[in-house]
Scaffold this motif. Structure first.
Motif, PDB file in Angstrom:
ATOM      1  N   ASP A  30       0.809  -1.219   0.000  1.00 17.99           N
ATOM      2  CA  ASP A  30       0.000   0.000   0.000  1.00 17.99           C
ATOM      3  C   ASP A  30       0.846   1.275   0.000  1.00 17.99           C
ATOM      4  OD1 ASP A  30       0.929  -0.349   2.580  1.00 17.99           O
ATOM      5  OD2 ASP A  30      -0.960   0.208   3.547  1.00 17.99           O
ATOM      6  N   ALA A  31       2.172   1.151  -0.128  1.00 17.91           N
ATOM      7  CA  ALA A  31       3.017   2.343  -0.233  1.00 17.91           C
ATOM      8  C   ALA A  31       2.717   3.043  -1.559  1.00 17.91           C
ATOM      9  CB  ALA A  31       4.490   1.954  -0.155  1.00 17.91           C
ATOM     10  N   ASN A  32       2.826   4.350  -1.564  1.00 21.85           N
ATOM     11  CA  ASN A  32       2.598   5.101  -2.802  1.00 21.85           C
ATOM     12  C   ASN A  32       3.673   4.797  -3.829  1.00 21.85           C
ATOM     13  OD1 ASN A  32       1.874   7.258  -0.379  1.00 21.85           O
ATOM     14  ND2 ASN A  32       0.270   6.940  -1.891  1.00 21.85           N
ATOM     15  N   LEU A  33       4.892   4.593  -3.369  1.00 23.94           N
ATOM     16  CA  LEU A  33       6.023   4.260  -4.232  1.00 23.94           C
ATOM     17  C   LEU A  33       6.691   3.044  -3.611  1.00 23.94           C
ATOM     18  CD1 LEU A  33       7.786   5.061  -6.644  1.00 23.94           C
ATOM     19  CD2 LEU A  33       9.011   6.597  -5.126  1.00 23.94           C
ATOM     20  N   ARG A  34       6.574   1.898  -4.302  1.00 25.60           N
ATOM     21  CA  ARG A  34       7.088   0.635  -3.756  1.00 25.60           C
ATOM     22  C   ARG A  34       8.454   0.306  -4.324  1.00 25.60           C
ATOM     23  NH1 ARG A  34       3.032  -3.960  -4.742  1.00 25.60           N
ATOM     24  NH2 ARG A  34       2.906  -2.814  -6.660  1.00 25.60           N
ATOM     25  N   ILE A  35       9.341  -0.106  -3.422  1.00 29.57           N
ATOM     26  CA  ILE A  35      10.665  -0.594  -3.790  1.00 29.57           C
ATOM     27  C   ILE A  35      10.826  -1.927  -3.084  1.00 29.57           C
ATOM     28  CG2 ILE A  35      13.142  -0.176  -3.754  1.00 29.57           C
ATOM     29  CD1 ILE A  35      12.461   2.829  -3.485  1.00 29.57           C
ATOM     30  N   GLN A  36      10.777  -3.005  -3.835  1.00 32.53           N
ATOM     31  CA  GLN A  36      10.860  -4.333  -3.244  1.00 32.53           C
ATOM     32  C   GLN A  36      12.319  -4.732  -3.098  1.00 32.53           C
ATOM     33  OE1 GLN A  36       8.545  -6.042  -1.805  1.00 32.53           O
ATOM     34  NE2 GLN A  36       6.930  -4.649  -2.369  1.00 32.53           N
ATOM     35  N   SER A  37      12.896  -4.351  -1.985  1.00 35.94           N
ATOM     36  CA  SER A  37      14.273  -4.700  -1.648  1.00 35.94           C
ATOM     37  C   SER A  37      14.353  -4.906  -0.150  1.00 35.94           C
ATOM     38  CB  SER A  37      15.224  -3.580  -2.080  1.00 35.94           C
ATOM     39  OG  SER A  37      16.500  -3.783  -1.539  1.00 35.94           O
ATOM     40  N   GLY A  38      15.111  -5.878   0.281  1.00 36.03           N
ATOM     41  CA  GLY A  38      15.290  -6.133   1.706  1.00 36.03           C
ATOM     42  C   GLY A  38      15.962  -4.979   2.428  1.00 36.03           C
ATOM     43  N   ASP A  39      16.613  -4.086   1.689  1.00 42.13           N
ATOM     44  CA  ASP A  39      17.275  -2.933   2.290  1.00 42.13           C
ATOM     45  C   ASP A  39      16.328  -1.750   2.472  1.00 42.13           C
ATOM     46  OD1 ASP A  39      19.898  -4.063   2.514  1.00 42.13           O
ATOM     47  OD2 ASP A  39      20.052  -3.890   0.339  1.00 42.13           O
ATOM     48  N   VAL A  40      15.096  -1.896   2.007  1.00 39.40           N
ATOM     49  CA  VAL A  40      14.088  -0.858   2.150  1.00 39.40           C
ATOM     50  C   VAL A  40      13.042  -1.360   3.133  1.00 39.40           C
ATOM     51  CG1 VAL A  40      12.295   0.457   0.935  1.00 39.40           C
ATOM     52  CG2 VAL A  40      14.492   0.006  -0.183  1.00 39.40           C
ATOM     53  N   SER A  41      12.735  -0.540   4.136  1.00 45.44           N
ATOM     54  CA  SER A  41      11.746  -0.929   5.141  1.00 45.44           C
ATOM     55  C   SER A  41      10.340  -0.892   4.565  1.00 45.44           C
ATOM     56  CB  SER A  41      11.835   0.010   6.348  1.00 45.44           C
ATOM     57  OG  SER A  41      13.063  -0.158   7.011  1.00 45.44           O
ATOM     58  N   ARG A  42       9.425  -1.538   5.272  1.00 48.07           N
ATOM     59  CA  ARG A  42       8.039  -1.586   4.797  1.00 48.07           C
ATOM     60  C   ARG A  42       7.469  -0.180   4.623  1.00 48.07           C
ATOM     61  NH1 ARG A  42       5.085  -4.767   8.929  1.00 48.07           N
ATOM     62  NH2 ARG A  42       6.776  -4.044  10.231  1.00 48.07           N
ATOM     63  N   GLN A  43       7.703   0.679   5.583  1.00 46.96           N
ATOM     64  CA  GLN A  43       7.390   2.106   5.465  1.00 46.96           C
ATOM     65  C   GLN A  43       8.696   2.829   5.734  1.00 46.96           C
ATOM     66  OE1 GLN A  43       4.037   3.710   7.524  1.00 46.96           O
ATOM     67  NE2 GLN A  43       2.657   2.128   6.798  1.00 46.96           N
ATOM     68  N   HIS A  44       9.427   3.121   4.704  1.00 52.56           N
ATOM     69  CA  HIS A  44      10.804   3.619   4.825  1.00 52.56           C
ATOM     70  C   HIS A  44      10.858   5.120   5.104  1.00 52.56           C
ATOM     71  CE1 HIS A  44      15.087   2.613   4.109  1.00 52.56           C
ATOM     72  NE2 HIS A  44      15.150   3.930   3.958  1.00 52.56           N
ATOM     73  N   CYS A  45      10.215   5.905   4.230  1.00 56.78           N
ATOM     74  CA  CYS A  45      10.235   7.360   4.416  1.00 56.78           C
ATOM     75  C   CYS A  45       8.994   7.964   3.781  1.00 56.78           C
ATOM     76  CB  CYS A  45      11.503   7.991   3.832  1.00 56.78           C
ATOM     77  SG  CYS A  45      11.669   7.884   2.050  1.00 56.78           S
ATOM     78  N   ALA A  46       8.769   9.228   4.106  1.00 55.46           N
ATOM     79  CA  ALA A  46       7.646   9.972   3.527  1.00 55.46           C
ATOM     80  C   ALA A  46       8.182  11.262   2.929  1.00 55.46           C
ATOM     81  CB  ALA A  46       6.604  10.280   4.596  1.00 55.46           C
ATOM     82  N   VAL A  47       7.785  11.532   1.699  1.00 52.33           N
ATOM     83  CA  VAL A  47       8.107  12.802   1.059  1.00 52.33           C
ATOM     84  C   VAL A  47       6.827  13.627   1.066  1.00 52.33           C
ATOM     85  CG1 VAL A  47       8.859  13.948  -1.059  1.00 52.33           C
ATOM     86  CG2 VAL A  47       9.893  11.764  -0.394  1.00 52.33           C
ATOM     87  N   THR A  48       6.930  14.826   1.627  1.00 49.22           N
ATOM     88  CA  THR A  48       5.783  15.726   1.709  1.00 49.22           C
ATOM     89  C   THR A  48       6.024  16.906   0.781  1.00 49.22           C
ATOM     90  OG1 THR A  48       5.432  15.077   4.011  1.00 49.22           O
ATOM     91  CG2 THR A  48       4.356  17.095   3.272  1.00 49.22           C
ATOM     92  N   VAL A  49       5.011  17.217  -0.020  1.00 51.41           N
ATOM     93  CA  VAL A  49       5.104  18.320  -0.966  1.00 51.41           C
ATOM     94  C   VAL A  49       4.074  19.368  -0.566  1.00 51.41           C
ATOM     95  CG1 VAL A  49       4.907  19.019  -3.381  1.00 51.41           C
ATOM     96  CG2 VAL A  49       5.834  16.758  -2.805  1.00 51.41           C
ATOM     97  N   GLY A  50       4.580  20.528  -0.182  1.00 51.37           N
ATOM     98  CA  GLY A  50       3.704  21.641   0.165  1.00 51.37           C
ATOM     99  C   GLY A  50       3.752  22.693  -0.921  1.00 51.37           C
ATOM    100  N   PRO A  51       3.036  23.791  -0.733  1.00 51.97           N
ATOM    101  CA  PRO A  51       3.027  24.836  -1.757  1.00 51.97           C
ATOM    102  C   PRO A  51       4.386  25.515  -1.924  1.00 51.97           C
ATOM    103  CG  PRO A  51       1.710  25.488   0.151  1.00 51.97           C
ATOM    104  CD  PRO A  51       2.149  24.081   0.381  1.00 51.97           C
ATOM    105  N   ASP A  52       5.177  25.580  -0.849  1.00 55.03           N
ATOM    106  CA  ASP A  52       6.455  26.299  -0.906  1.00 55.03           C
ATOM    107  C   ASP A  52       7.661  25.448  -0.562  1.00 55.03           C
ATOM    108  OD1 ASP A  52       5.164  28.744  -1.515  1.00 55.03           O
ATOM    109  OD2 ASP A  52       4.661  28.974   0.610  1.00 55.03           O
ATOM    110  N   GLU A  53       7.457  24.195  -0.141  1.00 57.97           N
ATOM    111  CA  GLU A  53       8.592  23.380   0.302  1.00 57.97           C
ATOM    112  C   GLU A  53       8.276  21.896   0.158  1.00 57.97           C
ATOM    113  OE1 GLU A  53      11.449  24.004   3.890  1.00 57.97           O
ATOM    114  OE2 GLU A  53       9.766  22.798   4.625  1.00 57.97           O
TER     115      GLU A  53
END
Length: 150
Positions: A30-53
């Motif tokens: 259910d990740a928005n961007l999936r990378i199937q690698s044992g070196d990547v955690s199930r929920q590894h990181c989140a990228v947030t896009v705002g209007p200015d940053e």
């Protein structure tokens, strides 16, 4: 703000435009961007896009999230930053900047190198699904699915 994660497979450029305010990157289906690698955690990181940053936040991953070779907990993203997790490195393009990104800009660093790991990961094992650019970067390797949960 238009944010694109740029990745190369050989000389072929792959652009992944982040169209949601928050993009979870990880191994989970259910990740928005999936990378199937044992070196990547199930929920590894989140990228947030705002209007200015745009920013990235590590979600307690086992192997860490790196920006420009430094392990981060959370940081703002700037044009040209290299975002590395597991065997995948992206160059961050924001509102078309940097205008030119070459394969060597992405391949100059890997998360394995950032971890001072002597055994570099084979980046050619990562598959990109361009028909659904937000939901899949999948490895052909079945061994990753056997990794212990983190």
């Amino acid at each position: 703000m238009k944010v694109v994660l740029v990745r190369f497979k050989g000389a072929e450029r792959r652009d992944i435009r982040l169209t949601q305010e928050k993009c979870i990157i990880g191994r989970r289906p259910d990740a928005n961007l999936r990378i199937q690698s044992g070196d990547v955690s199930r929920q590894h990181c989140a990228v947030t896009v705002g209007p200015d940053e745009a920013s990235v936040k590590d979600l307690g991953s086992s192997n860490g999230t790196f920006v420009n070779g430094k392990r981060i907990a959370e940081t703002a993203l700037r044009p040209g930053d290299r975002l590395a997790l597991g065997p995948v490195v992206f160059v961050v393009q924001i509102d078309g900047k940097p205008a030119t990104i070459k394969p060597e800009d992405v391949q100059t660093e890997t998360a394995a190198a950032a971890l001072d790991n002597d055994e570099l990961l084979d980046l050619d094992d990562i598959e990109f699904d361009l028909d659904d650019p937000i939901s899949a970067l999948e490895s052909l390797s079945d061994e990753d699915e056997d990794e212990t949960e983190d």
